[in-house]
Design a protein around this motif. Structure first.
Motif, PDB file in Angstrom:
ATOM      1  N   GLU A 376     -20.338  18.212 -50.938  1.00 56.43           N
ATOM      2  CA  GLU A 376     -20.142  17.884 -51.854  1.00 56.43           C
ATOM      3  C   GLU A 376     -19.575  18.709 -53.889  1.00 56.43           C
ATOM      4  O   GLU A 376     -19.364  17.769 -54.605  1.00 56.43           O
ATOM      5  CB  GLU A 376     -21.823  17.514 -53.062  1.00 56.43           C
ATOM      6  N   GLY A 377     -19.703  19.760 -53.729  1.00 53.18           N
ATOM      7  CA  GLY A 377     -19.157  20.720 -54.383  1.00 53.18           C
ATOM      8  C   GLY A 377     -18.013  21.748 -53.935  1.00 53.18           C
ATOM      9  O   GLY A 377     -18.617  22.513 -52.914  1.00 53.18           O
ATOM     10  N   ALA A 378     -17.089  22.096 -54.070  1.00 53.27           N
ATOM     11  CA  ALA A 378     -15.805  23.357 -54.054  1.00 53.27           C
ATOM     12  C   ALA A 378     -16.448  24.280 -54.483  1.00 53.27           C
ATOM     13  O   ALA A 378     -16.676  24.900 -53.755  1.00 53.27           O
ATOM     14  CB  ALA A 378     -14.322  23.029 -54.821  1.00 53.27           C
ATOM     15  N   ASN A 379     -16.728  24.591 -55.578  1.00 51.56           N
ATOM     16  CA  ASN A 379     -17.760  25.873 -56.168  1.00 51.56           C
ATOM     17  C   ASN A 379     -18.600  26.309 -55.389  1.00 51.56           C
ATOM     18  O   ASN A 379     -19.084  27.569 -54.923  1.00 51.56           O
ATOM     19  CB  ASN A 379     -17.909  25.304 -57.190  1.00 51.56           C
ATOM     20  N   ALA A 380     -20.126  25.187 -55.186  1.00 50.68           N
ATOM     21  CA  ALA A 380     -20.911  25.792 -53.756  1.00 50.68           C
ATOM     22  C   ALA A 380     -20.197  26.282 -52.221  1.00 50.68           C
ATOM     23  O   ALA A 380     -20.807  27.639 -52.022  1.00 50.68           O
ATOM     24  CB  ALA A 380     -21.730  24.455 -53.570  1.00 50.68           C
ATOM     25  N   THR A 381     -19.163  25.163 -52.420  1.00 49.60           N
ATOM     26  CA  THR A 381     -18.559  25.921 -51.076  1.00 49.60           C
ATOM     27  C   THR A 381     -18.119  27.522 -50.743  1.00 49.60           C
ATOM     28  O   THR A 381     -18.051  28.629 -50.162  1.00 49.60           O
ATOM     29  CB  THR A 381     -16.938  24.998 -50.770  1.00 49.60           C
ATOM     30  N   LEU A 382     -17.454  27.844 -51.902  1.00 46.19           N
ATOM     31  CA  LEU A 382     -16.505  29.156 -52.373  1.00 46.19           C
ATOM     32  C   LEU A 382     -17.113  30.406 -52.137  1.00 46.19           C
ATOM     33  O   LEU A 382     -17.421  31.027 -52.501  1.00 46.19           O
ATOM     34  CB  LEU A 382     -15.770  28.714 -53.242  1.00 46.19           C
ATOM     35  N   GLU A 383     -18.819  29.600 -53.405  1.00 46.30           N
ATOM     36  CA  GLU A 383     -20.385  30.885 -53.475  1.00 46.30           C
ATOM     37  C   GLU A 383     -20.602  30.863 -52.365  1.00 46.30           C
ATOM     38  O   GLU A 383     -20.766  32.366 -52.042  1.00 46.30           O
ATOM     39  CB  GLU A 383     -21.010  30.140 -54.104  1.00 46.30           C
ATOM     40  N   SER A 384     -20.684  30.974 -50.936  1.00 42.17           N
ATOM     41  CA  SER A 384     -20.983  30.826 -50.085  1.00 42.17           C
ATOM     42  C   SER A 384     -19.990  31.997 -48.964  1.00 42.17           C
ATOM     43  O   SER A 384     -20.436  31.993 -48.123  1.00 42.17           O
ATOM     44  CB  SER A 384     -21.823  29.443 -49.065  1.00 42.17           C
ATOM     45  N   GLU A 385     -19.045  31.638 -49.405  1.00 41.03           N
ATOM     46  CA  GLU A 385     -18.141  32.603 -48.831  1.00 41.03           C
ATOM     47  C   GLU A 385     -18.148  34.796 -49.426  1.00 41.03           C
ATOM     48  O   GLU A 385     -17.537  34.718 -48.743  1.00 41.03           O
ATOM     49  CB  GLU A 385     -17.295  32.039 -48.573  1.00 41.03           C
ATOM     50  N   LYS A 386     -18.773  34.103 -49.588  1.00 40.85           N
ATOM     51  CA  LYS A 386     -18.456  35.219 -50.452  1.00 40.85           C
ATOM     52  C   LYS A 386     -20.243  36.931 -49.980  1.00 40.85           C
ATOM     53  O   LYS A 386     -20.782  35.813 -49.791  1.00 40.85           O
ATOM     54  CB  LYS A 386     -18.644  35.664 -52.334  1.00 40.85           C
ATOM     55  N   MET A 387     -20.004  37.272 -49.992  1.00 43.12           N
ATOM     56  CA  MET A 387     -20.809  38.681 -50.007  1.00 43.12           C
ATOM     57  C   MET A 387     -21.946  39.016 -51.122  1.00 43.12           C
ATOM     58  O   MET A 387     -21.581  39.607 -52.109  1.00 43.12           O
ATOM     59  CB  MET A 387     -20.165  40.129 -49.658  1.00 43.12           C
ATOM     60  N   PRO A 394     -13.303  34.862 -51.964  1.00 43.71           N
ATOM     61  CA  PRO A 394     -13.238  35.604 -50.050  1.00 43.71           C
ATOM     62  C   PRO A 394     -11.795  35.964 -49.819  1.00 43.71           C
ATOM     63  O   PRO A 394     -12.546  36.340 -48.502  1.00 43.71           O
ATOM     64  CB  PRO A 394     -14.164  33.621 -50.194  1.00 43.71           C
ATOM     65  N   GLU A 395     -10.992  35.005 -50.021  1.00 43.55           N
ATOM     66  CA  GLU A 395      -9.521  35.789 -49.472  1.00 43.55           C
ATOM     67  C   GLU A 395      -9.399  37.393 -49.719  1.00 43.55           C
ATOM     68  O   GLU A 395      -9.069  38.038 -48.705  1.00 43.55           O
ATOM     69  CB  GLU A 395      -9.178  34.867 -49.565  1.00 43.55           C
ATOM     70  N   GLN A 396      -9.805  38.106 -50.940  1.00 46.06           N
ATOM     71  CA  GLN A 396     -10.373  39.147 -50.766  1.00 46.06           C
ATOM     72  C   GLN A 396     -11.436  40.135 -49.774  1.00 46.06           C
ATOM     73  O   GLN A 396     -10.604  41.098 -49.326  1.00 46.06           O
ATOM     74  CB  GLN A 396     -10.830  40.191 -52.238  1.00 46.06           C
ATOM     75  N   LEU A 397     -12.086  39.019 -49.289  1.00 45.20           N
ATOM     76  CA  LEU A 397     -13.201  39.599 -48.428  1.00 45.20           C
ATOM     77  C   LEU A 397     -12.621  39.568 -47.097  1.00 45.20           C
ATOM     78  O   LEU A 397     -12.990  40.776 -45.828  1.00 45.20           O
ATOM     79  CB  LEU A 397     -14.437  39.113 -48.699  1.00 45.20           C
ATOM     80  N   PHE A 398     -12.306  38.421 -47.244  1.00 50.17           N
ATOM     81  CA  PHE A 398     -11.167  38.007 -45.791  1.00 50.17           C
ATOM     82  C   PHE A 398     -10.302  39.678 -45.514  1.00 50.17           C
ATOM     83  O   PHE A 398      -9.961  40.149 -43.669  1.00 50.17           O
ATOM     84  CB  PHE A 398     -10.292  37.513 -45.640  1.00 50.17           C
ATOM     85  N   PHE A 399      -9.105  40.411 -45.999  1.00 50.94           N
ATOM     86  CA  PHE A 399      -8.379  41.245 -45.972  1.00 50.94           C
ATOM     87  C   PHE A 399      -9.055  42.688 -45.455  1.00 50.94           C
ATOM     88  O   PHE A 399      -9.656  43.574 -45.375  1.00 50.94           O
ATOM     89  CB  PHE A 399      -7.629  40.769 -47.530  1.00 50.94           C
ATOM     90  N   LEU A 400     -10.295  42.900 -46.720  1.00 50.81           N
ATOM     91  CA  LEU A 400     -11.044  43.992 -46.819  1.00 50.81           C
ATOM     92  C   LEU A 400     -12.202  43.983 -45.115  1.00 50.81           C
ATOM     93  O   LEU A 400     -11.890  45.695 -44.777  1.00 50.81           O
ATOM     94  CB  LEU A 400     -12.556  43.596 -48.110  1.00 50.81           C
TER      95      LEU A 400
END
Length: 461
Positions: A376-387, A394-400
């Protein structure tokens, strides 16, 4: 000349003569060297030892007896049996010496010996305790995501001609994914039952150690001893050991193996966000899948047969792009030892690192696209992808996550040890991969022309 094949006799009184006097007599058999296709005298003796006494692993069930028959058919060693006995006894004693520096290491050594000696028994216990269907299902889904991105890469890469592209796509489509371990309950049971034959001598630690080593040799050469009764497609015994921290691609059956032992931090945790899972485990999967299309893997077709399925034009472009990796990594100077990375020796691993990293990132982006479409919300999806606690996208975390797989603390001697191996030293493995990835430079805002965003970079897939 005294023979020391009786291990209860110590060659201390004439050790120098023992070590040096027999050496030339033993290692002058050029006929055997030619038969075994080795160039030095030392390699001849080492191969003989490996075939007869060491726990050497033969990947093909029928290979071991033929190897031993070849050695027996060459008469050179029979001309100096005492020299052979002396050398093999000394080598056996050397390999059985734990070389411990103090009593405090005894317990760890004993534990490691048990693990080394009875891996199939311990593996059965490990798999029951540490691996479950939930993990298998999620890891399989990650493999499929990365395979989808590899499939798309094969579709759009511009330098493949239609015929070669079809062969590459056929090979990708027939890759088998083995998650946890390869399973063969019959062989596993027989390997465990072999332990009953271990004869321990309470009054003699050295004799017990010899019996243990003999058991280990029998176990590790099980396929060779039983080649007549085993199916021609039997896998190497290590494939049954899910507890090993490993993932690999096997050219001979066009399969990727993700062992249960690697499914722990820093490679995987079920509660991590997808960005971290794809940056770690997803990258590792992409890395191994790319091995099917590196300079070695590209020589095998979809059925695991060695065959040239490339057109001359596509092969020429492939080799040119592969050479880019050689030249690129050759330029890395290791200041601690004043030596450069061996770009040629590490070529295939560097190609796999690059292809695996891009494939995992593409898989992650596709996964996020699907989640946003369902959410329902793209922002909520992005937040769930952070640590939590990390101010990283999220993509910075991917490379880290990818980089932290290879965190290592090197002493000077370690650089020398790693320099000649097929894997690039960890630090330069990371730097070489991300600096050849344009998405990394965008995610971390690296200036154009900087070391992490060079104007000329390398890519195959």
């Amino acid at each position: 000349m005294r023979s020391y094949m009786n291990l209860s006799v110590a060659p201390c009184d004439d050790f120098y003569e023992y070590a040096c006097g027999n050496w030339k007599n033993l290692l002058t058999n050029t006929e055997l060297a030619q038969a075994l296709n080795v160039s030095t005298e030392l390699q001849v003796a080492q191969k003989f030892y490996n075939a007869c006494l060491s726990a050497v692993v033969f990947p093909f069930p029928a290979a071991e007896p033929a190897y031993l028959k070849l050695i027996r058919s060459v008469g050179g060693f029979s001309k100096n049996p005492e020299g052979v006995a002396n050398y093999l006894a000394m080598l056996l004693l050397y390999t059985m010496d734990a070389k411990l520096k103090g009593e405090k290491y005894h317990k760890d050594y004993c534990l490691s010996m048990v693990r080394f000696s009875f891996p199939h028994l311990l593996n059965k216990l490990y798999m029951a305790d540490q691996f479950n269907e939930r993990t298998r299902s999620e890891v399989y889904a990650i493999v499929q995501e990365v395979r989808n991105s590899q499939r798309k890469a094969l579709e759009k890469v511009e330098w493949l001609d239609p015929e070669t592209r079809r062969e590459a796509q056929l090979k990708e489509s027939t890759i088998e994914s083995i998650i946890g371990s390869y399973e063969n309950e019959e062989i596993t049971t027989r390997m465990i039952q072999e332990i009953r034959g271990l004869d321990l001598k309470e009054a003699s630690y050295p004799q017990s150690l010899i019996h243990l080593r003999k058991l280990v040799t029998r176990l590790r050469r099980f396929n060779g001893f039983h080649y007549e009764e085993l199916h021609n497609e039997s896998k190497p015994l290590d494939f049954l050991l899910g507890m090993q921290v490993n993932a690999f691609y096997y050219n001979l059956d066009n399969s990727i193996y993700v062992m249960a032992g690697i499914l722990h931090p820093p490679a995987y945790h079920p509660d991590w966000p997808n960005s971290l899972k794809l940056g770690t485990l997803g990258y590792l999967m992409g890395h191994e899948l790319t091995h099917g299309f590196d300079t070695m893997g590209s020589n095998f077709d979809s059925e695991g047969e060695m065959r040239n399925w490339w057109s001359k034009k596509s092969r020429a472009v492939f080799e040119e792009r592969a050479m880019c990796f050689v030249d690129y990594y050759d330029r890395y100077l290791i200041p601690e030892i004043n030596r450069n990375i061996n770009g040629k020796g590490t070529q295939d691993e560097n190609i796999a690192v690059s292809g695996g990293l891009q494939g995992a990132l593409d898989a992650y982006r596709n996964q996020m696209k699907q989640l946003k479409n369902r959410s329902e919300g793209a922002n909520a999806t992005l937040e769930s992808e952070k640590m939590p606690g990390l101010d990283l996208s999220p993509e910075q975390l991917f490379f880290l996550g990818f980089a932290q797989l290879w965190c290592a603390d090197y002493e000077q001697e370690h650089y020398w040890e790693e320099l000649g191996k097929e894997h690039t030293i960890d630090k330069y493995r990371v730097l070489g991969a991300v600096s050849n990835n344009h998405d990394f430079s965008q995610v971390y805002n690296c200036p154009s022309g900087s070391p992490m965003n060079p104007k000329n970079s390398c890519r195959i897939w």
